[in-house]
Design an enzyme around this catalytic site. Structure first.
Site, PDB file in Angstrom:
ATOM      1  N   ARG A  87      -4.039  41.752  -5.055  1.00 45.77           N
ATOM      2  CA  ARG A  87      -4.573  42.887  -4.299  1.00 45.77           C
ATOM      3  C   ARG A  87      -3.515  43.578  -3.436  1.00 45.77           C
ATOM      4  O   ARG A  87      -3.831  44.521  -2.720  1.00 45.77           O
ATOM      5  CB  ARG A  87      -5.727  42.412  -3.408  1.00 45.77           C
ATOM      6  CG  ARG A  87      -6.895  41.841  -4.216  1.00 45.77           C
ATOM      7  CD  ARG A  87      -7.836  41.056  -3.321  1.00 45.77           C
ATOM      8  NE  ARG A  87      -7.186  39.857  -2.774  1.00 45.77           N
ATOM      9  CZ  ARG A  87      -7.781  39.012  -1.928  1.00 45.77           C
ATOM     10  NH1 ARG A  87      -9.024  39.240  -1.521  1.00 45.77           N
ATOM     11  NH2 ARG A  87      -7.130  37.950  -1.499  1.00 45.77           N
TER      12      ARG A  87
ATOM     13  N   CYS B 187      -4.997  36.009   3.399  1.00 41.20           N
ATOM     14  CA  CYS B 187      -4.074  35.365   2.457  1.00 41.20           C
ATOM     15  C   CYS B 187      -4.540  33.941   2.138  1.00 41.20           C
ATOM     16  O   CYS B 187      -4.644  33.084   3.029  1.00 41.20           O
ATOM     17  CB  CYS B 187      -2.665  35.332   3.046  1.00 41.20           C
ATOM     18  SG  CYS B 187      -1.438  34.671   1.888  1.00 41.20           S
TER      19      CYS B 187
ATOM     20  N   HIS C  92      -0.412  39.618   4.313  1.00 41.55           N
ATOM     21  CA  HIS C  92      -1.706  40.313   4.297  1.00 41.55           C
ATOM     22  C   HIS C  92      -2.792  39.417   4.878  1.00 41.55           C
ATOM     23  O   HIS C  92      -2.784  38.200   4.665  1.00 41.55           O
ATOM     24  CB  HIS C  92      -2.073  40.744   2.873  1.00 41.55           C
ATOM     25  CG  HIS C  92      -2.321  39.604   1.933  1.00 41.55           C
ATOM     26  ND1 HIS C  92      -3.600  39.183   1.582  1.00 41.55           N
ATOM     27  CD2 HIS C  92      -1.488  38.754   1.297  1.00 41.55           C
ATOM     28  CE1 HIS C  92      -3.507  38.149   0.754  1.00 41.55           C
ATOM     29  NE2 HIS C  92      -2.239  37.860   0.573  1.00 41.55           N
TER      30      HIS C  92
ATOM     31  N   CYS D 158       3.421  38.891  -0.946  1.00 39.39           N
ATOM     32  CA  CYS D 158       2.599  37.815  -1.514  1.00 39.39           C
ATOM     33  C   CYS D 158       2.274  38.141  -2.973  1.00 39.39           C
ATOM     34  O   CYS D 158       2.163  39.294  -3.362  1.00 39.39           O
ATOM     35  CB  CYS D 158       1.304  37.673  -0.713  1.00 39.39           C
ATOM     36  SG  CYS D 158       0.261  36.301  -1.298  1.00 39.39           S
TER      37      CYS D 158
ATOM     38  N   ASP E  48      -0.453  37.775  -4.337  1.00 44.69           N
ATOM     39  CA  ASP E  48      -1.858  38.203  -4.412  1.00 44.69           C
ATOM     40  C   ASP E  48      -1.998  39.527  -5.177  1.00 44.69           C
ATOM     41  O   ASP E  48      -1.305  40.506  -4.861  1.00 44.69           O
ATOM     42  CB  ASP E  48      -2.406  38.359  -2.978  1.00 44.69           C
ATOM     43  CG  ASP E  48      -3.925  38.488  -2.953  1.00 44.69           C
ATOM     44  OD1 ASP E  48      -4.446  39.411  -3.617  1.00 44.69           O
ATOM     45  OD2 ASP E  48      -4.577  37.672  -2.285  1.00 44.69           O
TER      46      ASP E  48
END
Ligand code: CO
Length: 212
Positions: free
Chosen positions: A46, A101, A98, A42, A44
């Protein structure tokens, strides 16, 4: 200091540290790359692929998009997949989702978000395939978490539906496909699913002539 300037300063320190530890590191890597792994994760911020897996430059070939999707009309994903599988000849393809998400959560609401609706439609389809199981869960949190897992599983199966993967399975018995999920709250990755090369594919999606 503006945040982007800090990146450039950090980069100088990082490069110097790498050379201190291994003087030939960059000159060696500059010649070629031989990663054994393709990572589909992803976008993302993080979930940085190299950092959470402790891998160095040169070790994983990376593709990231919103909600780690394997969309079979996505030229970007397919190009990365083909190059990784056919040219780099990776041994493993990992789809890593994750918990928490935002893409998966957004797909489970009825809010229109503009262009991104088109992308999230693919996740809504995953929800539709597994509606009974997901809707039976008691809390919203559990529904989101399960959907993250189911989405990863579907993307792994979607990899196996491509002629790129089916051809490589026939020709060289690789790559193995893995579905993982990362937990933001403790930094740990949990393996969910593994398809070894040559795994049974739903006959609807099987190509018999990929070797020709
Ligand atoms: Co995400």
């Amino acid at each position: 200091m503006e945040s982007y300037k800090k990146l450039l300063l950090n980069n100088k320190v990082w490069a110097a540290n790498m050379v201190e530890k291994d003087p030939a590191f960059f000159s060696r890597l500059a010649k070629t790359q031989r990663p054994e792994i393709l990572w589909i994760g992803c976008s993302d911020s993080r979930v940085p692929a190299s950092e959470i897996t402790g891998t160095l430059p040169g070790e994983i070939f990376v593709h990231r998009n919103i909600a780690n999707m394997v969309v079979n009309t996505d030229l970007n994903l397919l190009s990365v997949l083909q190059y990784a599988v056919e040219v780099l000849k990776v041994r493993h393809v990992i789809v890593c989702g994750h918990y928490g998400c935002g893409g998966v959560q957004a797909a489970m609401t009825n809010q229109s978000l503009g262009l991104i609706n088109k992308w999230l439609r693919n996740i809504k389809d995953v929800y539709r395939f597994h509606r009974e199981e997901v809707d039976a869960l008691p809390t919203l949190q559990e529904k989101f978490d399960r959907m993250v897992e189911l989405n990863v599983q579907e993307q792994v199966h979607d990899l196996s539906k491509t002629s790129i993967v089916q051809r490589a399975w026939k020709q060289r018995g690789a790559p193995f496909l893995h579905g993982w999920v990362y937990r933001l709250s403790d930094g740990l990755i949990h393996p969910l699913i593994e398809l070894e090369a040559g795994s049974e594919i739903d006959p609807i999606y099987r190509y018999d002539n990929v070797d020709e």
